[in-house]
Design a protein around this motif. Structure first.
Motif, PDB file in Angstrom:
ATOM      1  N   TYR A 202      37.309  45.873  35.028  1.00  0.00           N
ATOM      2  CA  TYR A 202      38.308  44.904  35.490  1.00  0.00           C
ATOM      3  C   TYR A 202      37.628  43.592  35.855  1.00  0.00           C
ATOM      4  O   TYR A 202      36.481  43.569  36.298  1.00  0.00           O
ATOM      5  N   VAL A 203      38.352  42.509  35.647  1.00  0.00           N
ATOM      6  CA  VAL A 203      37.928  41.170  36.060  1.00  0.00           C
ATOM      7  C   VAL A 203      39.188  40.445  36.507  1.00  0.00           C
ATOM      8  O   VAL A 203      40.187  40.420  35.776  1.00  0.00           O
ATOM      9  N   PHE A 204      39.151  39.839  37.697  1.00  0.00           N
ATOM     10  CA  PHE A 204      40.319  39.146  38.227  1.00  0.00           C
ATOM     11  C   PHE A 204      39.972  37.736  38.677  1.00  0.00           C
ATOM     12  O   PHE A 204      38.869  37.470  39.160  1.00  0.00           O
ATOM     13  N   HIS A 205      40.934  36.858  38.510  1.00  0.00           N
ATOM     14  CA  HIS A 205      40.851  35.463  38.954  1.00  0.00           C
ATOM     15  C   HIS A 205      40.524  35.449  40.444  1.00  0.00           C
ATOM     16  O   HIS A 205      41.180  36.143  41.229  1.00  0.00           O
ATOM     17  N   SER A 206      39.543  34.667  40.849  1.00  0.00           N
ATOM     18  CA  SER A 206      39.120  34.660  42.256  1.00  0.00           C
ATOM     19  C   SER A 206      40.220  34.175  43.197  1.00  0.00           C
ATOM     20  O   SER A 206      40.257  34.580  44.362  1.00  0.00           O
ATOM     21  N   ASP A 207      41.147  33.354  42.720  1.00  0.00           N
ATOM     22  CA  ASP A 207      42.240  32.885  43.576  1.00  0.00           C
ATOM     23  C   ASP A 207      43.212  34.002  43.931  1.00  0.00           C
ATOM     24  O   ASP A 207      44.014  33.853  44.861  1.00  0.00           O
ATOM     25  N   TYR A 208      43.180  35.093  43.184  1.00  0.00           N
ATOM     26  CA  TYR A 208      44.126  36.185  43.406  1.00  0.00           C
ATOM     27  C   TYR A 208      43.450  37.443  43.953  1.00  0.00           C
ATOM     28  O   TYR A 208      44.104  38.465  44.124  1.00  0.00           O
ATOM     29  N   GLN A 209      42.168  37.374  44.214  1.00  0.00           N
ATOM     30  CA  GLN A 209      41.463  38.519  44.774  1.00  0.00           C
ATOM     31  C   GLN A 209      41.826  38.672  46.244  1.00  0.00           C
ATOM     32  O   GLN A 209      42.199  37.720  46.911  1.00  0.00           O
ATOM     33  N   GLY A 210      41.734  39.910  46.734  1.00  0.00           N
ATOM     34  CA  GLY A 210      42.027  40.168  48.141  1.00  0.00           C
ATOM     35  C   GLY A 210      43.499  40.410  48.434  1.00  0.00           C
ATOM     36  O   GLY A 210      43.885  40.510  49.595  1.00  0.00           O
ATOM     37  N   ASN A 211      44.328  40.502  47.386  1.00  0.00           N
ATOM     38  CA  ASN A 211      45.762  40.728  47.554  1.00  0.00           C
ATOM     39  C   ASN A 211      46.209  42.096  47.053  1.00  0.00           C
ATOM     40  O   ASN A 211      47.407  42.363  46.982  1.00  0.00           O
TER      41      ASN A 211
ATOM     42  N   ILE B 204      46.553  36.986  35.690  1.00  0.00           N
ATOM     43  CA  ILE B 204      45.621  36.770  36.805  1.00  0.00           C
ATOM     44  C   ILE B 204      44.352  37.605  36.673  1.00  0.00           C
ATOM     45  O   ILE B 204      43.478  37.526  37.524  1.00  0.00           O
ATOM     46  N   GLY B 205      44.270  38.396  35.614  1.00  0.00           N
ATOM     47  CA  GLY B 205      43.092  39.219  35.420  1.00  0.00           C
ATOM     48  C   GLY B 205      43.264  40.113  34.212  1.00  0.00           C
ATOM     49  O   GLY B 205      44.255  40.013  33.488  1.00  0.00           O
ATOM     50  N   ASN B 206      42.274  40.938  34.000  1.00  0.00           N
ATOM     51  CA  ASN B 206      42.364  41.873  32.887  1.00  0.00           C
ATOM     52  C   ASN B 206      41.670  43.180  33.218  1.00  0.00           C
ATOM     53  O   ASN B 206      40.802  43.242  34.077  1.00  0.00           O
TER      54      ASN B 206
END
Length: 179
Positions: free
Chosen positions: A90-99, A70-72
């Motif tokens: 860091y870079v994270f998939h926008s669908d999994y941000q905020g968790n 979901i990110g790196n």
């Protein structure tokens, strides 16, 4: 091979096979907006996953339950080595941000860095417009050390002119580390 885990995540080295999950988030403009590259094609994602699989600075962040990446994270020792300073990104998939996944993954990697690698100092940089990024750093107890103006550009406007960006510099010493 070092594998780190948390209650919800596995943090491991990249594999060439990660290209699909990598492409899923690096092909989104809202994810790469502040990165030094644009959206990636499938071909570029394959090449990037292969490159990252041989680059020890990159860590894949995967959901423990499903294995989905979901990110790196980026964690690289800086020169000169005797200064014991590393940079975190860091870079994270926008669908999994905020968790809370990015904070959880960064805390675990920082713990590894400070306690196992005996790092002295970790720095991180972000665009001041990227409020989610600098708020994450502050939740991780990083201290803002500077605000540099027009430090560089990665992208251009519609007329081909560079879009200059500012940079916040953050740092956290091992002596300040307190999970």
């Amino acid at each position: 091979m070092t594998i780190l885990d948390t209650d919800r995540l596995i943090i491991r080295r990249f594999k060439a096979e990660d290209w699909r999950d990598l492409h899923e988030y690096l092909s989104r403009e809202n994810v790469v907006k502040y990165e030094p590259y644009g959206v990636l094609t499938e071909k570029e994602s394959r090449e990037e996953a292969l490159r990252r699989s041989s680059d020890s600075a990159f860590w894949a962040v995967c959901l423990k339950e499903t294995g989905k990446m979901i990110g790196n994270l980026y964690f690289q020792e800086q020169e000169p080595k005797r200064f014991q300073t590393w940079v975190l990104g860091y870079v994270f998939h926008s669908d999994y941000q905020g968790n809370g996944y990015a904070g959880e993954a960064c805390r675990r990697l920082l713990k590894y860095g400070y306690e196992t690698l005996e790092i002295r100092r970790v720095i991180a940089m972000c665009n001041p417009e990227n409020q989610r990024s600098w708020k994450l750093l502050e939740r991780l107890n990083f201290r803002r050390e500077g605000h540099s103006l027009q430090t560089g550009y990665f992208k251009y406007d519609k007329d081909g002119n560079p879009i200059w960006h500012d940079t916040f510099l953050y740092a956290l010493l091992r002596t300040e580390w307190g999970e």
